[in-house]
Design a protein around this motif. Sequence first.
Motif, PDB file in Angstrom:
ATOM      1  N   GLY A   1      12.100 -19.158  15.330  1.00  0.00           N
ATOM      2  CA  GLY A   1      12.775 -17.990  14.787  1.00  0.00           C
ATOM      3  C   GLY A   1      13.104 -16.890  15.776  1.00  0.00           C
TER       4      GLY A   1
ATOM      5  N   ASN B   1      12.802  -7.568  10.972  1.00  0.00           N
ATOM      6  CA  ASN B   1      11.528  -7.569  10.257  1.00  0.00           C
ATOM      7  C   ASN B   1      10.338  -7.880  11.176  1.00  0.00           C
ATOM      8  OD1 ASN B   1      12.457 -10.212  10.646  1.00  0.00           O
ATOM      9  ND2 ASN B   1      11.119 -10.987   9.051  1.00  0.00           N
TER      10      ASN B   1
ATOM     11  N   ARG C   1       4.213 -27.720  -1.635  1.00  0.00           N
ATOM     12  CA  ARG C   1       5.136 -27.819  -2.770  1.00  0.00           C
ATOM     13  C   ARG C   1       6.380 -26.994  -2.495  1.00  0.00           C
ATOM     14  NH1 ARG C   1       1.263 -27.443  -6.471  1.00  0.00           N
ATOM     15  NH2 ARG C   1       1.397 -25.169  -6.338  1.00  0.00           N
ATOM     16  N   PHE C   2       6.172 -25.812  -1.995  1.00  0.00           N
ATOM     17  CA  PHE C   2       7.276 -24.902  -1.723  1.00  0.00           C
ATOM     18  C   PHE C   2       8.224 -25.477  -0.676  1.00  0.00           C
ATOM     19  CE2 PHE C   2       9.289 -20.855  -1.921  1.00  0.00           C
ATOM     20  CZ  PHE C   2       9.709 -20.563  -0.642  1.00  0.00           C
ATOM     21  N   ALA C   3       7.618 -26.110   0.328  1.00  0.00           N
ATOM     22  CA  ALA C   3       8.443 -26.634   1.414  1.00  0.00           C
ATOM     23  C   ALA C   3       9.031 -27.998   1.079  1.00  0.00           C
ATOM     24  CB  ALA C   3       7.618 -26.742   2.690  1.00  0.00           C
TER      25      ALA C   3
ATOM     26  N   GLU D   1       3.435  -9.311   3.192  1.00  0.00           N
ATOM     27  CA  GLU D   1       2.829  -8.582   2.087  1.00  0.00           C
ATOM     28  C   GLU D   1       2.420  -9.503   0.948  1.00  0.00           C
ATOM     29  OE1 GLU D   1       6.283  -6.122   1.617  1.00  0.00           O
ATOM     30  OE2 GLU D   1       5.113  -4.333   1.989  1.00  0.00           O
ATOM     31  N   ARG D   2       3.037 -10.707   0.914  1.00  0.00           N
ATOM     32  CA  ARG D   2       2.772 -11.569  -0.241  1.00  0.00           C
ATOM     33  C   ARG D   2       2.547 -12.989   0.231  1.00  0.00           C
ATOM     34  NH1 ARG D   2       8.849 -11.126  -2.140  1.00  0.00           N
ATOM     35  NH2 ARG D   2       9.179 -11.499   0.078  1.00  0.00           N
TER      36      ARG D   2
ATOM     37  N   ALA E   1       4.302 -15.520  -0.433  1.00  0.00           N
ATOM     38  CA  ALA E   1       5.558 -16.116   0.034  1.00  0.00           C
ATOM     39  C   ALA E   1       5.774 -15.863   1.522  1.00  0.00           C
ATOM     40  CB  ALA E   1       6.729 -15.545  -0.766  1.00  0.00           C
ATOM     41  N   ASP E   2       5.318 -14.700   1.980  1.00  0.00           N
ATOM     42  CA  ASP E   2       5.467 -14.383   3.396  1.00  0.00           C
ATOM     43  C   ASP E   2       4.582 -15.294   4.251  1.00  0.00           C
ATOM     44  OD1 ASP E   2       5.511 -10.889   2.457  1.00  0.00           O
ATOM     45  OD2 ASP E   2       7.189 -12.288   2.713  1.00  0.00           O
TER      46      ASP E   2
ATOM     47  N   GLU F   1       6.240 -18.608   4.692  1.00  0.00           N
ATOM     48  CA  GLU F   1       7.260 -18.600   5.724  1.00  0.00           C
ATOM     49  C   GLU F   1       6.642 -18.760   7.107  1.00  0.00           C
ATOM     50  OE1 GLU F   1       9.634 -15.032   6.332  1.00  0.00           O
ATOM     51  OE2 GLU F   1      11.306 -16.319   6.878  1.00  0.00           O
TER      52      GLU F   1
ATOM     53  N   ARG G   1       7.831 -22.046   9.249  1.00  0.00           N
ATOM     54  CA  ARG G   1       8.660 -21.929  10.448  1.00  0.00           C
ATOM     55  C   ARG G   1       7.952 -22.465  11.689  1.00  0.00           C
ATOM     56  NH1 ARG G   1       7.729 -17.520  13.629  1.00  0.00           N
ATOM     57  NH2 ARG G   1       6.131 -16.139  12.742  1.00  0.00           N
TER      58      ARG G   1
ATOM     59  N   TYR H   1      11.454 -26.088  10.542  1.00  0.00           N
ATOM     60  CA  TYR H   1      12.383 -26.360   9.456  1.00  0.00           C
ATOM     61  C   TYR H   1      12.886 -27.802   9.523  1.00  0.00           C
ATOM     62  CZ  TYR H   1      12.812 -21.367   8.213  1.00  0.00           C
ATOM     63  OH  TYR H   1      12.589 -20.081   7.795  1.00  0.00           O
TER      64      TYR H   1
ATOM     65  N   VAL I   1      11.140 -30.373   7.341  1.00  0.00           N
ATOM     66  CA  VAL I   1      11.339 -30.388   5.896  1.00  0.00           C
ATOM     67  C   VAL I   1      12.413 -31.420   5.569  1.00  0.00           C
ATOM     68  CG1 VAL I   1      12.100 -29.041   3.907  1.00  0.00           C
ATOM     69  CG2 VAL I   1      10.704 -27.971   5.704  1.00  0.00           C
TER      70      VAL I   1
END
Lengths: 340, 679
Positions: free
Chosen positions: B29, B51, B302-304, B343-344, B346-347, B350, B354, B358, B361
């Motif tokens: 990234g 960010n 699961r998310f990935a 913060e969460r 989901a972060d 990531e 990464r 990627y 996947v």
Amino acid sequence: MGVDRIDAVRTEFLRDLEAAGADPDAVERVRVAYAGRRSGVLNDLTAALRELPAEMRRDYGRALNDLKGLVEGRLEAARAAAAASRDAERRSAVDVTLPGEVRPRGAEHPVHLVRRRIESIFLRMGYSVADGPEVEDDWHNFEALNIPPDHPARDDQDTFYLDGGHLLRTHTSPVQARTMTRQQPPIRIIVPGRVYRRDSDLRHSPMFHQIEGLLVDEGVTFGHLKATLETFLRALFSDRVAVRFRPSFFPFTEPSAEVDVSCIFCGGAGCGVCSRSGWIEILGSGMVDPRVFEQVGIDPDRYTGFAFGLGLDRVAMLLYDIPDLRQMFTGDPRLTRQFA
Amino acid sequence: MRFDMGLLLEQLDGAPAPDEAAARLTAVGFNVELREPMGGSEVWDVEVTTNRPDAMNHRGLAREAAVATGCRLRPLEVDLREAGEPTAELVAVEIEAPEACRRFCSRVVRGVSWAPSPQWLQERLERCGVRPISAVVDVTNYVLLLLGQPLHAYDLERVRGRRLVARMAREGEALTTLDGARRTLESSMPVIADARGAVGLAGVMGGADTEIGPDTRDVWLEAASFEPVAVRRMARRLGMHTEASHRFERGADPELPPLAVDLAAAMIAELAGGTVCRGRIDVNPRPHAAVELEMTASGVSRFAGLEIAAATVTRILDGLGFSPLPEGDAVRCTVPSWRVDVERTADLYEEVIRQVGYDAVPSVLPVLSTAPGERSPSWRLVDRARDAAVAAGLVEVVTYSFIEPEVDDLVTGAPLDPGRPLALVNPLARTQGTMRRSLLPGLLAAVRDALNQGERDVAVFEQGRSFWADGTEPRESERLALALTGSTGSWERSEPVRFATLKGLVEEVADRVPMPAREWRRGGAPWVDEAEGALIVGGDGRVLGYAGRVSPATADRFDLRQAVYAAELDLAAAVEPEPRRFAPLPRHPAVAADVTVEHDRGLEFAELERVAAAAAGPLVERLQLVARYEGEGLPTGKVRTTLRLLYRHGERSLTQDEVNREQEELRARLADRLGVRFA
């Protein structure tokens, strides 16, 4: 005398007619000589019939009729052939290499050619094409997309503001926000249109065109995003391009990815167009940030989605080798005409 | 952002080869966009997204490189020796605006001399695009580049009262910054102040008065942490953007100041001489509270859409500084103080995905319903209009939606004036100062440019929106405009463009859009000439558009050197296309018969046609104009118009006698209703 004479005349006639060839005047002379009303040979032969003894008249008469039929038929054919040949001569007098009449040829601007090509790919994948206003409010253009006021991400998109507080949309994402506030998933849309940013140089114009896409449904994953974009890029460029996903950042997606294609000019070897890297950055994308769903009233625990976007003019520049973006908007018909 | 490859790789234990490091950083990234050799090293231009302020320095980026390449970040060693007075007895620091200033650390180095920095330091700075000035200044810049902590060095003697306060400015307070600009401050702006007033814009730039110079002997170091929003607002207001403000706006690490001030003090003492006073001042009213987050390996898998082992998750999060505590599938971690973007859960996903890559996947096409997509009605409409124009032989152009206000003024009072103009507050140029209310001016400018390029025959169109203000509300609406000039036809038989040429094109386009049933009436000023101009009007009296030869005044205004014919249509008036329905083909032949009417010029064709159509019997299938004559042989002001009527009976063939009779009756009615003669 008699039938012998008829045979002789027949031979002479055929020989004379052949000698006349395709010359209409010569054919006419043969006609007069043989079938002419006053002095044609056939007249003499007919007169001679009365002088013959009775028992020879029948054969002679038959032979004579045959000859008359032959003469008429052959003369007709020769006359027609001569006329046709004369017409052909007259016709070939046209210089066929002269330019023809030019009918006006309309042409579509390359940015629209690209737009429709991309629309067509996504329509076939089941996406609909949506539309929205170019003049937007802050909420749809920024806040709904997880870009609060005073956020540095606003720096990346220098905004034009209008009298009265509205702004010119900096991307077509606000249309996605509008669609999501009006409609529950499944949502499958692409949104092309004009967008505006305060920036102007070889590769940036204050007005340009984008096309963005959005898929929201149950169980949408990053793997789906990858496959969709790979399929799209291969359909747009060629099925031999390589596609690369790099982590990046957009306020409205998490995770975010920038997508590169192998340079269509050098095939990935490295050249001036791809700054010797072999890759051309073509798309931004990512999974829709749950905060965006919260803003637009979609349940982030039930639904996931992905979004992507690219610059249409940029794709046109790549596909058609146009060096200066601003040239596309000076209104020069010579640019468009090249794509007639 | 520029990095010194050597400095970057030096932070790693078992550093990989530059090529691999660059490729891996790009893959996780941080796109290494450009590599340029310089001195014995390379300059790397790395894209660090907004960010990730923590990676806008060599240590932060090195941490990412370590995880990405599987080596370790070398611990940072600070060799600090203190001596002499306690710092706290020399100087004082106070935070009066904790909402703007989170933390303020200070050290003092006494007895420095003005000297240039050593070669190695100068080269490093230059590679990063920073100009070397003197050892003290260079150290502060170096620490910024290395750690990401903006530092400021004050000349101790010049700080009045030997006391620095972080507070909000007083309305109207003045400050001359290091760049020489005198600035007037507002109460929303955070400053660092001494006993007499502001000596620095907090987080943006220091003041000229307390700047260190060749005479400086005692250096007072500031390493502070400022809140993003306050710094950003101030920087915007003052039109400033500095290395410091760039980092504070995006979120600086509140735990960094102590380390940074120690490192800077140690380096200054080493490179510029002097003694570091004893003790570090650290005002920290709101100590950083660590955030705990939790995730599961199965969740991220699961998310990935990819199996990721808990061990992998732990390794990655550990290297990134999240202090992970694995418990089977779950991993609990503490967000490091420098990661303002996490913060969460989901972060965290990531972060893991990464680093795993990627590429790993698998790509899987989603299973979607097979219903094909649809174009929205608005896109269908504009594309129908565009296709109609292209089919009619016109070439498309695309011009800017904004235009010069003086030019847009011409729209006021002209046909299709939609309302009040909509101006831009911050245009890029005056010539782009307002949104266009009509497409015509942009199109005429394009025609003029083409003519100036030597083009003689131009046939163009544009489809786009017009914009206006309706009270306070902005409005926009689709339009189509076209322009013609020069000649049409071939080299054998070329004809200049005339009104009928334009009308033919406009009608062809209007039929295909489709525009509603319409009439052409004299009008169209001031865009078009009174003698050759028309308004196109719908059944309800609504103006659908205008068309005609551009008026002399307009032609003059746009510098058009030959006759230009133009039209604009309001696509908002378009209707839905009628569904097609087959009409049975006639079985009996038609008979054509002409009637030539001699009439006054003042009788418009539309009127003649209307009367003739009404007067013609039911057997007349069609009526069309075939000839028009005026001039020699006719009295002045008289015109001869020949109409051709097509007679057809539905059930049988008509006889010539019947047709003749119909014609006689028609002539009688025309003579009666219009008082015309026949030829």
